[in-house]
Design a protein around this motif. Sequence first.
Motif, mmCIF file in Angstrom:
data_model
loop_
_atom_site.group_PDB
_atom_site.id
_atom_site.type_symbol
_atom_site.label_atom_id
_atom_site.label_comp_id
_atom_site.label_asym_id
_atom_site.label_seq_id
_atom_site.Cartn_x
_atom_site.Cartn_y
_atom_site.Cartn_z
ATOM 1 N N VAL A 1 0.848 -1.198 0.000
ATOM 2 C CA VAL A 1 0.000 0.000 0.000
ATOM 3 C C VAL A 1 0.881 1.246 0.000
ATOM 4 C CG1 VAL A 1 -1.825 1.267 1.205
ATOM 5 C CG2 VAL A 1 -1.697 -1.227 1.401
ATOM 6 N N ILE A 2 0.621 2.138 -0.936
ATOM 7 C CA ILE A 2 1.245 3.461 -0.911
ATOM 8 C C ILE A 2 0.297 4.344 -0.106
ATOM 9 C CG2 ILE A 2 2.055 5.404 -2.286
ATOM 10 C CD1 ILE A 2 2.328 3.508 -4.687
ATOM 11 N N ASN A 3 0.703 4.647 1.131
ATOM 12 C CA ASN A 3 -0.164 5.467 1.976
ATOM 13 C C ASN A 3 0.185 6.932 1.786
ATOM 14 O OD1 ASN A 3 -1.743 6.636 3.929
ATOM 15 N ND2 ASN A 3 -0.460 5.968 5.645
ATOM 16 N N VAL A 4 -0.727 7.660 1.155
ATOM 17 C CA VAL A 4 -0.513 9.103 0.937
ATOM 18 C C VAL A 4 -1.639 9.901 1.595
ATOM 19 C CG1 VAL A 4 0.919 9.113 -1.143
ATOM 20 C CG2 VAL A 4 -1.540 8.717 -1.356
ATOM 21 N N SER A 5 -2.226 9.324 2.652
ATOM 22 C CA SER A 5 -3.431 9.959 3.176
ATOM 23 C C SER A 5 -3.452 10.156 4.682
ATOM 24 C CB SER A 5 -4.658 9.144 2.749
ATOM 25 O OG SER A 5 -4.439 7.767 2.961
ATOM 26 N N SER A 6 -2.350 9.876 5.386
ATOM 27 C CA SER A 6 -2.345 10.162 6.820
ATOM 28 C C SER A 6 -2.208 11.665 7.014
ATOM 29 C CB SER A 6 -1.181 9.449 7.508
ATOM 30 O OG SER A 6 -1.410 8.075 7.513
ATOM 31 N N PRO A 7 -3.011 12.242 7.932
ATOM 32 C CA PRO A 7 -2.961 13.694 8.085
ATOM 33 C C PRO A 7 -1.826 14.163 8.996
ATOM 34 C CG PRO A 7 -4.738 12.777 9.411
ATOM 35 C CD PRO A 7 -4.092 11.619 8.692
ATOM 36 N N ASN A 8 -1.023 13.224 9.530
ATOM 37 C CA ASN A 8 -0.084 13.617 10.584
ATOM 38 C C ASN A 8 1.373 13.713 10.145
ATOM 39 O OD1 ASN A 8 -2.264 13.597 12.484
ATOM 40 N ND2 ASN A 8 -2.186 11.362 12.360
ATOM 41 N N THR A 9 1.621 13.595 8.849
ATOM 42 C CA THR A 9 2.964 13.824 8.314
ATOM 43 C C THR A 9 2.850 15.017 7.365
ATOM 44 O OG1 THR A 9 3.600 11.510 8.502
ATOM 45 C CG2 THR A 9 4.821 12.831 6.889
ATOM 46 N N PRO A 10 3.548 16.111 7.689
ATOM 47 C CA PRO A 10 3.383 17.331 6.890
ATOM 48 C C PRO A 10 3.615 17.056 5.401
ATOM 49 C CG PRO A 10 4.777 17.733 8.808
ATOM 50 C CD PRO A 10 4.520 16.270 8.788
ATOM 51 N N LEU B 1 -4.234 0.425 -11.816
ATOM 52 C CA LEU B 1 -3.848 0.186 -10.422
ATOM 53 C C LEU B 1 -4.495 -1.106 -9.933
ATOM 54 C CD1 LEU B 1 -2.127 2.079 -8.653
ATOM 55 C CD2 LEU B 1 -4.230 2.966 -7.681
ATOM 56 N N ASP B 2 -3.801 -1.846 -9.057
ATOM 57 C CA ASP B 2 -4.342 -3.133 -8.583
ATOM 58 C C ASP B 2 -5.457 -2.951 -7.567
ATOM 59 O OD1 ASP B 2 -2.407 -4.868 -9.975
ATOM 60 O OD2 ASP B 2 -0.971 -3.842 -8.679
ATOM 61 N N GLY B 3 -5.472 -1.792 -6.893
ATOM 62 C CA GLY B 3 -6.522 -1.585 -5.908
ATOM 63 C C GLY B 3 -6.365 -0.254 -5.196
ATOM 64 N N MET B 4 -7.438 0.149 -4.497
ATOM 65 C CA MET B 4 -7.385 1.367 -3.682
ATOM 66 C C MET B 4 -8.007 1.076 -2.318
ATOM 67 S SD MET B 4 -8.400 4.118 -6.571
ATOM 68 C CE MET B 4 -8.355 5.603 -5.593
ATOM 69 N N ILE B 5 -7.510 1.767 -1.315
ATOM 70 C CA ILE B 5 -8.097 1.642 0.031
ATOM 71 C C ILE B 5 -8.788 2.952 0.368
ATOM 72 C CG2 ILE B 5 -7.673 1.118 2.449
ATOM 73 C CD1 ILE B 5 -5.295 -0.484 1.714
ATOM 74 N N VAL B 6 -10.071 2.843 0.681
ATOM 75 C CA VAL B 6 -10.900 4.023 0.925
ATOM 76 C C VAL B 6 -11.597 3.824 2.264
ATOM 77 C CG1 VAL B 6 -12.680 5.500 -0.068
ATOM 78 C CG2 VAL B 6 -11.365 3.984 -1.583
ATOM 79 N N SER B 7 -11.163 4.434 3.367
ATOM 80 C CA SER B 7 -10.308 5.590 3.372
ATOM 81 C C SER B 7 -9.486 5.614 4.664
ATOM 82 C CB SER B 7 -11.156 6.873 3.351
ATOM 83 O OG SER B 7 -11.798 7.040 4.610
ATOM 84 N N ASN B 8 -8.618 6.596 4.726
ATOM 85 C CA ASN B 8 -7.877 6.901 5.947
ATOM 86 C C ASN B 8 -8.780 7.710 6.903
ATOM 87 O OD1 ASN B 8 -5.582 7.347 7.691
ATOM 88 N ND2 ASN B 8 -4.324 6.938 5.878
ATOM 89 N N THR B 9 -8.177 8.283 7.931
ATOM 90 C CA THR B 9 -8.927 9.103 8.899
ATOM 91 C C THR B 9 -9.263 10.460 8.278
ATOM 92 O OG1 THR B 9 -6.829 9.931 9.754
ATOM 93 C CG2 THR B 9 -7.782 8.036 10.877
ATOM 94 N N THR B 10 -10.201 11.176 8.912
ATOM 95 C CA THR B 10 -10.607 12.493 8.381
ATOM 96 C C THR B 10 -10.090 13.628 9.268
ATOM 97 O OG1 THR B 10 -12.492 13.881 7.767
ATOM 98 C CG2 THR B 10 -12.851 12.409 9.619
ATOM 99 N N ILE B 11 -9.809 14.759 8.620
ATOM 100 C CA ILE B 11 -9.468 15.948 9.423
ATOM 101 C C ILE B 11 -10.728 16.758 9.742
ATOM 102 C CG2 ILE B 11 -7.064 16.149 8.666
ATOM 103 C CD1 ILE B 11 -8.013 18.363 6.708
#
Length: 358
Positions: free
Chosen positions: A165-174, A232-242
């Motif tokens: 998984v390429i995680n590009v959706s965590s809100p806690n890394t600037p 793309l082989d797949g997507m994960i929906v979703s991470n946490t929300t701000i």
Amino acid sequence: MSLASLALPLLRCLDPETAHNLTLKALKLGLGPKDTGNDDPVLETTLWNRRFPNPIGLSAGFDKNAEVTAAMLATGMGFVEVGSITPKAQPGNPKPRIFRLPDDGGVINRLGFNNLGMDEAAKNLAKRHNGIIGVNLGKNKTSEDAAADYAMGTRKLAPFADYLVINVSSPNTPGLRALQDPSELIGLIQAVRRERDAVARERNLPVLVKIAPDLNDEDVAEICNLALEQALDGMIVSNTTIARPESLHHQDVARETGGLSGKPVFGPSTEMLRKVYIGTEGKIPLIGVGGVASGRDAYEKIRAGASLVQLYTALVFHGPALIPAIKRELAECLKRDGFASVQEAVGADHAKASVKES
Ligand SMILES: Cc1cc2nc3c(=O)[nH]c(=O)nc-3n(C[C@H](O)[C@H](O)[C@H](O)COP(=O)(O)O)c2cc1C
């Protein structure tokens, strides 16, 4: 009554991160609950040439260092995703950094990818023997070259993964979520695939992208187009929300910075899942995650377009004994509505909608 359900009220008296670390210790000692029953055959599903005994998995963030994969699979989960793992170990943000919203069934976290780094994760993953494991990759906070970080993670961890998984959706890394922009994301996908092909050429190792529930419609459309173009082989929906819904009971805790998960994110993340399923024309397998706490919730994600479902926050409130209950209820929902398999129900809401429209 299991040891885990007895321990739950005690764990809830502790600060959330201490409770989590104790839980990991107990799981490592083999004290977690075990689901020894066979899964209902209606729950079995095959994706990416892999057979999942059931579609309910552990979402990233619980087992950041791949320390308790066997114990979590033993609770009855169909698969476990570890991470997010960064190339180098990093401490994450100052504590406290996890907050419960019990009356909302929610959690806010601003952990910031605290983890022991990819070498430690690789050592732990090398010990495992069975079950399906996804490896969720992140970038180090101080790294200037995101693509290089995801590529390094791939090189080191692809040998142990059933999917990446390429995680590009965590809100806690600037700056991390800015990598969801297609102009950035395409470079990451290509870098990861290049390494994947070098390391795991002979294996079919899927690469997925995990997205935030806070994207606007234009962003979603662009990401979906990219996903289709890139097959793309797949997507994960979703991470946490701000976002902070006004309906939250704990308005004081809601002021904490970080990503909100659990029940409050069920609606927004399921809506996003529907949009992504439509935007990708049902052609790209989706993992639905966000606020799942029951078999009915999992069923709703599947009908909205998810081929697999994950959860984390509900375990904070209900413990892993929840897993067999979710599976039982999901199997009931599928059979009640005449589905012979999970696969048959994937995206069922959309089929109904298009019949109505025509
Ligand atoms: C404490 C905590 C830590 C998390 N850490 C990660 C992480 O490292 N990587 C990631 O992709 N998602 C992480 N997540 C997000 C979850 O994987 C999931 O996408 C989100 O919480 C929604 O699902 P849930 O409502 O079932 O928890 C974390 C969530 C929580 C609550």
